[in-house]
Each structure stands twice: as structure tokens, then as C-alpha cells.
Scaffold this motif. Structure first.
Motif, PDB file in Angstrom:
ATOM      1  N   ASN A   1      -3.610   5.521  -2.648  1.00  0.00           N
ATOM      2  CA  ASN A   1      -4.544   6.636  -2.505  1.00  0.00           C
ATOM      3  C   ASN A   1      -3.753   7.935  -2.489  1.00  0.00           C
ATOM      4  O   ASN A   1      -2.805   8.069  -1.723  1.00  0.00           O
ATOM      5  CB  ASN A   1      -5.350   6.512  -1.212  1.00  0.00           C
ATOM      6  CG  ASN A   1      -6.204   5.265  -1.166  1.00  0.00           C
ATOM      7  OD1 ASN A   1      -5.791   4.254  -0.612  1.00  0.00           O
ATOM      8  ND2 ASN A   1      -7.386   5.335  -1.743  1.00  0.00           N
ATOM      9  N   MET A   2      -4.131   8.871  -3.335  1.00  0.00           N
ATOM     10  CA  MET A   2      -3.493  10.183  -3.358  1.00  0.00           C
ATOM     11  C   MET A   2      -4.550  11.239  -3.066  1.00  0.00           C
ATOM     12  O   MET A   2      -5.560  11.319  -3.768  1.00  0.00           O
ATOM     13  CB  MET A   2      -2.842  10.454  -4.721  1.00  0.00           C
ATOM     14  CG  MET A   2      -1.806   9.440  -5.139  1.00  0.00           C
ATOM     15  SD  MET A   2      -1.026   9.910  -6.709  1.00  0.00           S
ATOM     16  CE  MET A   2      -0.205   8.359  -7.151  1.00  0.00           C
ATOM     17  N   ASP A   3      -4.302  12.053  -2.040  1.00  0.00           N
ATOM     18  CA  ASP A   3      -5.223  13.108  -1.626  1.00  0.00           C
ATOM     19  C   ASP A   3      -4.437  14.418  -1.608  1.00  0.00           C
ATOM     20  O   ASP A   3      -3.603  14.633  -0.720  1.00  0.00           O
ATOM     21  CB  ASP A   3      -5.791  12.792  -0.243  1.00  0.00           C
ATOM     22  CG  ASP A   3      -6.790  13.844   0.229  1.00  0.00           C
ATOM     23  OD1 ASP A   3      -7.244  14.657  -0.609  1.00  0.00           O
ATOM     24  OD2 ASP A   3      -7.099  13.865   1.436  1.00  0.00           O
ATOM     25  N   LEU A   4      -4.687  15.270  -2.593  1.00  0.00           N
ATOM     26  CA  LEU A   4      -3.894  16.476  -2.793  1.00  0.00           C
ATOM     27  C   LEU A   4      -4.800  17.691  -2.687  1.00  0.00           C
ATOM     28  O   LEU A   4      -5.793  17.786  -3.400  1.00  0.00           O
ATOM     29  CB  LEU A   4      -3.220  16.444  -4.169  1.00  0.00           C
ATOM     30  CG  LEU A   4      -2.635  15.082  -4.601  1.00  0.00           C
ATOM     31  CD1 LEU A   4      -2.158  15.129  -6.042  1.00  0.00           C
ATOM     32  CD2 LEU A   4      -1.515  14.652  -3.672  1.00  0.00           C
TER      33      LEU A   4
ATOM     34  N   GLU B   1      -7.915  15.506  -6.151  1.00  0.00           N
ATOM     35  CA  GLU B   1      -7.296  16.807  -5.947  1.00  0.00           C
ATOM     36  C   GLU B   1      -8.375  17.861  -5.695  1.00  0.00           C
ATOM     37  O   GLU B   1      -9.424  17.854  -6.336  1.00  0.00           O
ATOM     38  CB  GLU B   1      -6.455  17.217  -7.149  1.00  0.00           C
ATOM     39  CG  GLU B   1      -5.702  18.533  -6.900  1.00  0.00           C
ATOM     40  CD  GLU B   1      -4.817  18.932  -8.062  1.00  0.00           C
ATOM     41  OE1 GLU B   1      -3.990  19.833  -7.859  1.00  0.00           O
ATOM     42  OE2 GLU B   1      -4.966  18.357  -9.156  1.00  0.00           O
ATOM     43  N   ASP B   2      -8.098  18.763  -4.764  1.00  0.00           N
ATOM     44  CA  ASP B   2      -9.028  19.826  -4.409  1.00  0.00           C
ATOM     45  C   ASP B   2      -8.237  21.124  -4.307  1.00  0.00           C
ATOM     46  O   ASP B   2      -7.373  21.260  -3.431  1.00  0.00           O
ATOM     47  CB  ASP B   2      -9.699  19.497  -3.074  1.00  0.00           C
ATOM     48  CG  ASP B   2     -10.835  20.460  -2.741  1.00  0.00           C
ATOM     49  OD1 ASP B   2     -11.030  21.429  -3.503  1.00  0.00           O
ATOM     50  OD2 ASP B   2     -11.510  20.244  -1.717  1.00  0.00           O
TER      51      ASP B   2
ATOM     52  N   HIS C   1       0.825  -1.206   0.000  1.00  0.00           N
ATOM     53  CA  HIS C   1       0.000   0.000   0.000  1.00  0.00           C
ATOM     54  C   HIS C   1       0.859   1.256   0.000  1.00  0.00           C
ATOM     55  O   HIS C   1       1.895   1.322   0.662  1.00  0.00           O
ATOM     56  CB  HIS C   1      -0.914   0.025   1.220  1.00  0.00           C
ATOM     57  CG  HIS C   1      -1.645   1.331   1.392  1.00  0.00           C
ATOM     58  ND1 HIS C   1      -2.723   1.692   0.605  1.00  0.00           N
ATOM     59  CD2 HIS C   1      -1.418   2.391   2.228  1.00  0.00           C
ATOM     60  CE1 HIS C   1      -3.139   2.897   0.965  1.00  0.00           C
ATOM     61  NE2 HIS C   1      -2.366   3.357   1.934  1.00  0.00           N
ATOM     62  N   PHE C   2       0.389   2.276  -0.740  1.00  0.00           N
ATOM     63  CA  PHE C   2       1.025   3.588  -0.740  1.00  0.00           C
ATOM     64  C   PHE C   2      -0.052   4.653  -0.586  1.00  0.00           C
ATOM     65  O   PHE C   2      -1.033   4.680  -1.332  1.00  0.00           O
ATOM     66  CB  PHE C   2       1.793   3.812  -2.046  1.00  0.00           C
ATOM     67  CG  PHE C   2       2.198   5.245  -2.285  1.00  0.00           C
ATOM     68  CD1 PHE C   2       2.973   5.941  -1.360  1.00  0.00           C
ATOM     69  CD2 PHE C   2       1.817   5.908  -3.451  1.00  0.00           C
ATOM     70  CE1 PHE C   2       3.343   7.261  -1.586  1.00  0.00           C
ATOM     71  CE2 PHE C   2       2.184   7.228  -3.681  1.00  0.00           C
ATOM     72  CZ  PHE C   2       2.944   7.912  -2.744  1.00  0.00           C
ATOM     73  N   GLY C   3       0.118   5.521   0.399  1.00  0.00           N
ATOM     74  CA  GLY C   3      -0.796   6.637   0.590  1.00  0.00           C
ATOM     75  C   GLY C   3      -0.037   7.949   0.516  1.00  0.00           C
ATOM     76  O   GLY C   3       1.007   8.097   1.148  1.00  0.00           O
ATOM     77  N   GLN C   4      -0.547   8.886  -0.257  1.00  0.00           N
ATOM     78  CA  GLN C   4       0.078  10.205  -0.401  1.00  0.00           C
ATOM     79  C   GLN C   4      -0.937  11.280  -0.053  1.00  0.00           C
ATOM     80  O   GLN C   4      -2.019  11.348  -0.630  1.00  0.00           O
ATOM     81  CB  GLN C   4       0.570  10.420  -1.831  1.00  0.00           C
ATOM     82  CG  GLN C   4       1.116  11.818  -2.107  1.00  0.00           C
ATOM     83  CD  GLN C   4       2.426  12.092  -1.388  1.00  0.00           C
ATOM     84  OE1 GLN C   4       3.316  11.250  -1.346  1.00  0.00           O
ATOM     85  NE2 GLN C   4       2.531  13.270  -0.802  1.00  0.00           N
TER      86      GLN C   4
END
Length: 405
Positions: A283-286, A317-318, A252-255
Motif C-alpha cells: 500500500n502506498m499513500d502519498l 496520491e493526493d 507486506h510493504f506499506g509506504q
């Protein structure tokens, strides 16, 4: 003489006229090792030694900012700082690294981390604002061990790799004197072995005239987990690059990234998740705030490689736009060589709606104050995740908030 290179390359180039396939960086003609204050766990846990094979593996990793930048970092006159856990060990307290630059010279540091099987470690890396010129906001000095060379190499502490002028707060480097960018470079390599968990928190809070670059290369084995939190609070041009190789099944990779930029500031990001193992996840949350005259480029790639059956990737992305003359570039990218996978991406980009402003006005809050409240709120959730209380409280205080724990 300084050299121009391309960094943060998109794994699969798109139309050139978008000017987002990569970005240019003018390297400084000289760099020195920044001083690092290392706060190790209080219960006597110590790092295990790296083998020569492990060093070679670290050096061959793909990193987010690309090969040209990685090659440059390999030639930097610095000794890597690192930590290697024991198998099955949970390092109870976060490892904290505070990095102090000179403000007049470009600095560089390299970090190597390895989490052995079924171990867990949290690492906080703070590129500091208050002590960037050897003095904090209250007029004090850098902590004694850092000022004396703390965990930095003996050469740097004695003025070897660092110039005597800079160590004494004297003349600026040739690059700074010529008006070229002054950089703070941080290169990090991470190995997450089977069943291990690594949490990386990187905070950039440098003065507005300094540009910073955070480059990460990582490999995650089966059932391993890597979570990266990056927070960009200030700086002229800040570059962030992460490449995570999800090599083993169920890796798993979370950013998570939170940033803000104002007039004349730029944030440039490149995140790459390579799904090699079956049932891997990312999961990428930018999220960020751009004000008048700011610019940002974001590249987020989920790469499903043949054989990663059952893999899942999600990128969100937000971006909140407050003002005029803002340049916002975003390119979410999904590459797919495997059929049985799930990939999703989405972006929310815009300014404050009249409905939101009306809500605040009806409660006696003017538009400017409302904008500040919402902009600050975009960062608070990420800042509150910083596990080191001193750093967390300092940033919350700078945002006009308190830690209510």
C-alpha cells in the motif's frame, strides 16, 4: 570534480518527453560523515553482530534511488551504523538516530538494519534542522555526545573524515563556495526476516539551502512486514527512493509519504514494490502540498512478478496545489507478469474549490487562513504517527499545533 548521475529511475521507462524516467543529480566532489546521536532502548537491549555474508547481502540490494547512487554510497568514507534484533525479540522503545550536518559540507551516512525471525523494531531517523550548523534555534549547541562524535566514527569525531574547518564551523567546502548544492545523504538497507515487523520513520527538516537524499533498499521474507513513513518538511531539493523486495509469501510493504514544498523547492520520489511471493501486499499513500514556484516528481511502481499469485497492490496520491507556477509530475505504474493479482492506483490533484473556501468564509475565516489550515492538516496525520514524543511535539509546534495525547 563533481559528477552528474541519474537517480530515481523508473523501472520501465516511458516517453522521454515527459522527463520523468529519472532525474539528474550532481554529486558533490567531497563528502564527510555527519555526526549521529543514537538513542538506544533504555532496558539494556543491544544489537547483535552482522556476519560478513549479511554485509554482502546488504550491499547487493536494489535500492530506490538506483544503482548509480548506490555505487556512489558504497565508496563513501563512512562506517555503517546498524541494529540487528534477536529472534522473537520485541524492541519496546523506538531506536532514534538524530543526524547533524555542518551546513557547509555535503554529508553522508549509511544504516543497516536486520529484524530476525518473529521480532519487531521501530526506528526513527531525523535529519535535523535545529542543529544543522552546530547551533539550535535557541542559540544552544549540539548535544554533547553528538558534538563529541557520539556514534559517529572516531575519525569523524576527531576531524578525520570531517574537515577541521567544518568541525569548527569555519570555511565552507569547495562545493559550497562554488555555489554547488550542499547535500545530506542517508542510505538505509533493511532485512525483514520471516514473521518480523519493521517500522521506519524518516523525517527531513533541513534548512532551505540544503538538499537531502533518503535511499532505502529492503527485502521482506514470508509473513514479514515493513512500514515506511517519510516526512519532508523543508530543504532545497529532497530525493526519496524506496525499493522493497517482497520475497516471501504474505510479505507486506506499506509506504506513507507526507511532504510540502514552496518557491524554488523540489521533491523527487521513486517507490518500487517488487512482488515475488504469493499473496504479498503493498500500500502506498502519498500526500503533499505544493505552493507557488514549487515542483514535484513522483514515480510509484507496483511490479507483479511471475509466481506472485494472489498478490495485491494499491497506490494513492493526493496533491494540493496552492498558487501559480507549480510543476507537478506523477506517474503511477503497474507492471504485471502474473494473472491472478489485483493492482489499483489513483490520484487526486487540484487546488481548493470554491465550495471549500465558501465554507470557511461563512465562518469568518479568510482564504489565506483557510489555505494554511488545510495545508497543515495534510501533514498532521502523518506527523502524529511519529512515536518519539520529543520530535513529534517539536514538529507539531512548528506547525502551530499541539500534541493532545
Amino acid at each position: 570534480m563533481s559528477e552528474m548521475i541519474k537517480v530515481n529511475p523508473l523501472p520501465a521507462p516511458t516517453w522521454r518527453w515527459l522527463r520523468i524516467n529519472d532525474t539528474e543529480m550532481r554529486l558533490p566532489s567531497e563528502v564527510t560523515e555527519a555526526l549521529v546521536e543514537e538513542v538506544t532502548p533504555a532496558d539494556g537491549e543491544i544489537s547483535q553482530p552482522f556476519t560478513d555474508e549479511e554485509y554482502r547481502f546488504f550491499n547487493e540490494m536494489e535500492s530506490g534511488m538506483g544503482k548509480s547512487f548506490a555505487d556512489y554510497m558504497m565508496t563513501a568514507p563512512v562506517d555503517p551504523i546498524g541494529w540487528k534484533t534477536r529472534q522473537g525479540e520485541t524492541v519496546k522503545e523506538p531506536l532514534v538516530y538524530r543526524v547533524y550536518g555542518t551546513g557547509t559540507e555535503s554529508t553522508v551516512n549509511r544504516f543497516l538494519f536486520s529484524a530476525e525471525k518473529d521480532s519487531e523494531v521501530t526506528i526513527v531517523m531525523h535529519l535535523a534542522r535545529n542543529d544543522f550548523r552546530g547551533e539550535n534555534a535557541a542559540g544552544g549547541t549540539v548535544p554533547e555526545d553528538a558534538a563529541a562524535g557520539g556514534t559517529a566514527s572516531a575519525d569523524a569525531a576527531a576531524g578525520g573524515t570531517a574537515s577541521a574547518d567544518a568541525a569548527a564551523g569555519g570555511t565552507a567546502s569547495e562545493d559550497a563556495a562554488a555555489g554547488a548544492p550542499v547535500y545530506a545523504f542517508m542510505d538505509t538497507r533493511i532485512v525483514v526476516n520471516a514473521g518480523a515487523k519493521v517500522h521506519i520513520i524518516q523525517v527531513c527538516d533541513v534548512p532551505k539551502q540544503i538538499s537531502a537524499a533518503f535511499d532505502i533498499g529492503a527485502r521482506v521474507a514470508e509473513d514479514g512486514s515493513l512500514d515506511v513513513l517519510q516526512i519532508s518538511l523543508d530543504g532545497k531539493k529532497n530525493y526519496f527512493g524506496v525499493a522493497a523486495d517482497l520475497a516471501g509469501a504474505r510479505a507486506h510493504f506499506g509506504q506513507e509519504t507526507a511532504y510540502r514544498a514552496g518557491a524554488g523547492q523540489h521533491v523527487d520520489m521513486n517507490y518500487v514494490a517488487r512482488h515475488h511471493g504469493a499473496d504479498t501486499t503493498c500500500n502506498m499513500d502519498l500526500k503533499g502540498v505544493l505552493r507557488d514556484g514549487a515542483s514535484k516528481s513522483c514515480r510509484a511502481t507496483i511490479d507483479f512478478i511471475r509466481g506472485c499469485k494472489g498478490a495485491k497492490g494499491d497506490e494513492r496520491e493526493d496533491v494540493l496545489l496552492l498558487g501559480e507556477d507549480i510543476v507537478n509530475k506523477t506517474i503511477p505504474l503497474i507492471l504485471c507478469q502474473e494473472e491472478d493479482v489485483e493492482g489499483a492506483h489513483g490520484a487526486t490533484i487540484g487546488d481548493l474549490s470554491e465550495e471549500i473556501l465558501w465554507y470557511f468564509r461563512s465562518r469568518g475565516i479568510d482564504d489565506e487562513t483557510a489555505s494554511e489550515l488545510i495545508a497543515t492538516g495534510r501533514l498532521l496525520g502523518s506527523v502524529r504517527k511519529i512515536p518519539e514524543k520529543e520530535l513529534r511535539d517539536t514538529i507539531l509546534g512548528s506547525l502551530g499545533e499541539e500534541n493532545y495525547e
